[in-house]
Structure formats: structure tokens, C-alpha cells
Design a protein around this motif. Sequence first.
Motif, PDB file in Angstrom:
ATOM      1  N   SER A 155       0.836  -1.198   0.000  1.00 31.93           N
ATOM      2  CA  SER A 155       0.000   0.000   0.000  1.00 31.93           C
ATOM      3  C   SER A 155       0.873   1.250   0.000  1.00 31.93           C
ATOM      4  O   SER A 155       1.996   1.249   0.517  1.00 31.93           O
ATOM      5  CB  SER A 155      -0.899   0.010   1.239  1.00 31.93           C
ATOM      6  N   HIS A 157       0.539   3.641   1.873  1.00 37.17           N
ATOM      7  CA  HIS A 157       0.729   3.968   3.281  1.00 37.17           C
ATOM      8  C   HIS A 157       2.014   3.330   3.807  1.00 37.17           C
ATOM      9  O   HIS A 157       2.799   3.969   4.520  1.00 37.17           O
ATOM     10  CB  HIS A 157      -0.489   3.472   4.068  1.00 37.17           C
ATOM     11  N   ILE A 158       2.253   2.083   3.458  1.00 37.87           N
ATOM     12  CA  ILE A 158       3.479   1.399   3.884  1.00 37.87           C
ATOM     13  C   ILE A 158       4.691   2.020   3.206  1.00 37.87           C
ATOM     14  O   ILE A 158       5.725   2.276   3.854  1.00 37.87           O
ATOM     15  CB  ILE A 158       3.398  -0.111   3.590  1.00 37.87           C
ATOM     16  N   GLY A 161       5.488   5.304   4.780  1.00 32.81           N
ATOM     17  CA  GLY A 161       6.063   5.085   6.101  1.00 32.81           C
ATOM     18  C   GLY A 161       7.505   4.622   6.026  1.00 32.81           C
ATOM     19  O   GLY A 161       8.348   5.024   6.843  1.00 32.81           O
ATOM     20  N   SER A 201       2.576  10.640   7.097  1.00 36.09           N
ATOM     21  CA  SER A 201       3.272   9.353   7.137  1.00 36.09           C
ATOM     22  C   SER A 201       3.922   9.089   8.478  1.00 36.09           C
ATOM     23  O   SER A 201       4.300   7.954   8.783  1.00 36.09           O
ATOM     24  CB  SER A 201       4.347   9.300   6.049  1.00 36.09           C
ATOM     25  N   ARG A 213       3.443   6.086  10.840  1.00 33.42           N
ATOM     26  CA  ARG A 213       2.021   5.771  10.982  1.00 33.42           C
ATOM     27  C   ARG A 213       1.640   4.505  10.223  1.00 33.42           C
ATOM     28  O   ARG A 213       0.479   4.305   9.887  1.00 33.42           O
ATOM     29  CB  ARG A 213       1.182   6.959  10.511  1.00 33.42           C
ATOM     30  N   SER A 214       2.625   3.691   9.943  1.00 34.28           N
ATOM     31  CA  SER A 214       2.387   2.399   9.316  1.00 34.28           C
ATOM     32  C   SER A 214       3.453   1.444   9.822  1.00 34.28           C
ATOM     33  O   SER A 214       4.356   1.839  10.557  1.00 34.28           O
ATOM     34  CB  SER A 214       2.445   2.509   7.785  1.00 34.28           C
ATOM     35  N   CYS A 215       3.343   0.183   9.396  1.00 34.31           N
ATOM     36  CA  CYS A 215       4.305  -0.838   9.821  1.00 34.31           C
ATOM     37  C   CYS A 215       5.053  -1.342   8.592  1.00 34.31           C
ATOM     38  O   CYS A 215       4.464  -1.536   7.529  1.00 34.31           O
ATOM     39  CB  CYS A 215       3.568  -1.991  10.505  1.00 34.31           C
ATOM     40  N   CYS A 233       7.825   1.887  15.057  1.00 34.94           N
ATOM     41  CA  CYS A 233       6.624   1.287  14.477  1.00 34.94           C
ATOM     42  C   CYS A 233       5.351   1.823  15.113  1.00 34.94           C
ATOM     43  O   CYS A 233       5.272   2.010  16.330  1.00 34.94           O
ATOM     44  CB  CYS A 233       6.675  -0.233  14.635  1.00 34.94           C
ATOM     45  N   ARG A 245      -0.969  -5.960  12.612  1.00 38.71           N
ATOM     46  CA  ARG A 245      -1.629  -5.682  11.351  1.00 38.71           C
ATOM     47  C   ARG A 245      -0.911  -6.389  10.220  1.00 38.71           C
ATOM     48  O   ARG A 245       0.288  -6.435  10.206  1.00 38.71           O
ATOM     49  CB  ARG A 245      -1.635  -4.175  11.090  1.00 38.71           C
TER      50      ARG A 245
END
Length: 245
Positions: A155, A157-158, A161, A201, A213-215, A233, A245
Amino acid sequence: MTFAPTSSAVIAEITALGPFFALHTHAADARPVEPWVPMSRQLIEARVSAVRGWLAAAGEQPIDAIEVRVAASVTHLGLAARLLSPALAAFVLHGRLLTFGLADVHWQPVLGGPIPLSVPGTAMSSGSVPPEELTSFLDRPLGELAAAMRPFSLSPHILQGNIASALNGAATMIGAAVPELAERTRTAVTLLLDSPPLRDSATTTANGAFQRRSCCLIYRAAPGRKGSLCGDCVLNRDADSTKRR
């Protein structure tokens, strides 16, 4: 009269910061000579497979136990860190901008350590640039690196991050190596994190620590998907929970 340092002098200064900052240079029209190879999409995809095998071996697991997207995220984070670290250092040391695309990069895709990296000798600006120009690095080559990750279902998002985490890691290393640059480095990182590609992020925790804000998903590479979490993380805020998650 004060003269700006040459590009080679700046690169030597960057390289002295440590292996994650080290840069080689090559002629702009040079073809890679072994062990150097081009940073092509095909070789990036091959590296994901190699990282998957490396993670499996590290955990004494069959390769099928490692999700492809986990290997892809680990690959992306490592490459983003190597591309970003010298670029950030060039800016905070002398206000210089590294400008190149992935197709311009030569690398040695070794596993288990900082990747040897070479960029064209013409990749560095001849003089200092306004701070806002630093954000162009997020489009090229980091935008191209993100595009190379599309086949692996990571994603945005990842990916964002991972870049934020790589920036924070580079800033921490610069600040440790040259404490007088710590404030200027953090200012540059804040500028990048506030730019549209990375906005939201990462955040700062109540105690002032950086937190993405993601892993990056690397905990899922451990047996039973129960590995340790990285220090920055987002899941650390749920450290007392078994949630993953």
C-alpha cells in the motif's frame, strides 16, 4: 572569497559519515561493469526474491513462510534508506541537491549490509539550492522506486512510512556523526515530511519520539509472525496488546 567545494569533495565528506551514506560515482554514459549492475525494475524484483530467501533462512523457515509483500517492504525500506541518506547529507552539509533517476544508478545488490551505490558524477548540483527543491528527490528516484514495488501489493501507506522511517534513520545517524548539524538536519526532514508525498506518514509521540504511521511488516518474517517491532513502528502504541496488522 569563499569557493564552493567540488562535487567530489562533497561526496567524500558524505561517504565519511558511514556505509549508509557512501557513494561512488561513474560517468553519466557509462555502462555498469561487474560487480556493478543497473538499478532496473527487473533487478529490483529479483532482489525481493533474494530478500525473501534471506529472511526465510534467517528464521530457519521454508521460503513459503515469508509473504512476498513482507520481503518487498524490507527491500523497499533498504533501498529507500540507501538512496535518501546521501541525498539528505549532501543538502545538510552544503545545501547541494542530488538529482538522478533509478536508471542512472549502479549498485551491487549484496544481502546483509549497506548496498554499494554509484551515481553519475554529474548528479550533484554545482551550488546550493533553496530548501524546497529538496522535495524533488521524493519524486525521482523515490517515486520510481515506489512504482517498481507495484507488483507486490504494497500500500502507499506502507511505502510512505518506509520513506519516513528511512529519513528519520538518516537524520539520526547524521546528528550522531556531526552533532552541530542535528538541528539543520531535523529542519530538512520536517520539510520533507510536511510535503504532500509524505504528509501524515509519521508523527511525534508525547515524549517527542519519531513514530511512523504504518508498519514495515518485518515482524511477520519471524516464525509464527511474532517478531519484534521496530522502535518507530506504529504498532508500538499497542505494545501491551497482541494486535498485529
